[in-house]
Design a protein around this motif. Structure first.
Motif, mmCIF file in Angstrom:
data_model
loop_
_atom_site.group_PDB
_atom_site.id
_atom_site.type_symbol
_atom_site.label_atom_id
_atom_site.label_comp_id
_atom_site.label_asym_id
_atom_site.label_seq_id
_atom_site.Cartn_x
_atom_site.Cartn_y
_atom_site.Cartn_z
ATOM 1 N N TYR A 62 5.828 12.308 -40.516
ATOM 2 C CA TYR A 62 7.111 12.532 -39.863
ATOM 3 C C TYR A 62 7.485 14.011 -39.893
ATOM 4 N N GLU A 112 15.963 16.844 -34.389
ATOM 5 C CA GLU A 112 15.089 15.834 -33.793
ATOM 6 C C GLU A 112 14.014 15.392 -34.760
ATOM 7 N N ARG A 114 10.109 13.506 -35.155
ATOM 8 C CA ARG A 114 8.827 13.217 -34.501
ATOM 9 C C ARG A 114 8.087 12.209 -35.370
ATOM 10 N N GLU A 117 11.668 6.748 -34.653
ATOM 11 C CA GLU A 117 12.831 6.590 -33.787
ATOM 12 C C GLU A 117 14.074 6.475 -34.648
ATOM 13 N N LYS A 146 17.033 8.232 -29.164
ATOM 14 C CA LYS A 146 15.967 7.657 -29.989
ATOM 15 C C LYS A 146 15.304 8.693 -30.880
ATOM 16 N N THR A 147 15.369 9.969 -30.472
ATOM 17 C CA THR A 147 14.658 10.992 -31.240
ATOM 18 C C THR A 147 15.494 12.198 -31.655
ATOM 19 N N ALA A 167 15.456 7.244 -39.736
ATOM 20 C CA ALA A 167 14.553 6.872 -38.646
ATOM 21 C C ALA A 167 13.487 5.896 -39.135
#
Length: 174
Positions: A62, A112, A114, A117, A146-147, A167
């Motif tokens: 992540y 954000e 990666r 979600e 979502k991100t 997330a």
């Protein structure tokens, strides 16, 4: 777990209930998550867009990226904390100013993720410090996708001191 009924028994059921609830709340975080990694970084004014990112999880599964532009004052020390659940299916990213309120004027921000979600995202104008609590931004000032958690142009009032994201791992297609 159901709340205790209105019935009382002579065995001190209410105090047993309170002890069990306290034990559950106290023990659960230790079971549920790995120790978070916290990294300090400078938030720099000047109106230029800057980014700071960190990875967490097995194989750096992540990533959390904080991108921003701010004006006024001098550099501020901020921190980014990342942690994963024991099964590595969830991760948290918290970005904040440990001294509470930031004195910078943020023209934009975006946190954000990666590899996952967002299930929960929140932005705060003031971070908890000493006896004061977190003060959330108004819902119209930011958006959660979502991100990413990011400012809403024209509605964001330039105050930011903390971002929190929880997330969940993205499912891979078979």
């Amino acid at each position: 777990m159901a709340a205790p009924s209105g019935r009382r028994n002579s065995g001190g059921g209410a105090s047993l209930w309170a002890a069990l609830l306290l034990a559950a709340v106290t023990l659960r975080p230790a079971e549920a998550a790995s120790e978070p990694t916290t990294v300090a970084f400078d938030v720099r004014p000047g109106g230029v867009v800057h980014s700071f990112s960190q990875n967490v999880g097995p194989g750096d599964k992540y990533t959390c990226v904080f991108t921003y532009a701010s004006q006024g004052g001098t550099n501020e020390k901020w921190q980014m904390s990342l942690g994963t659940s024991e099964d590595h299916q969830h991760f948290t990213c918290t970005i904040w100013r440990p001294q509470g309120k930031s004195y910078l004027y943020f023209t934009q921000f975006k946190a954000e993720v990666r590899g996952a979600e967002i299930e929960y995202g929140m932005a705060y104008s003031k971070a908890a410090f000493e006896r004061e609590s977190d003060v959330p931004l108004k819902s119209e000032e930011f958006e959660v996708t979502k991100t990413a958690v990011s400012h809403r142009p024209g509605a964001f009032k330039a105050e930011l001191s903390k971002l929190v994201i929880v997330a969940k791992a993205m499912r891979s297609e078979l």
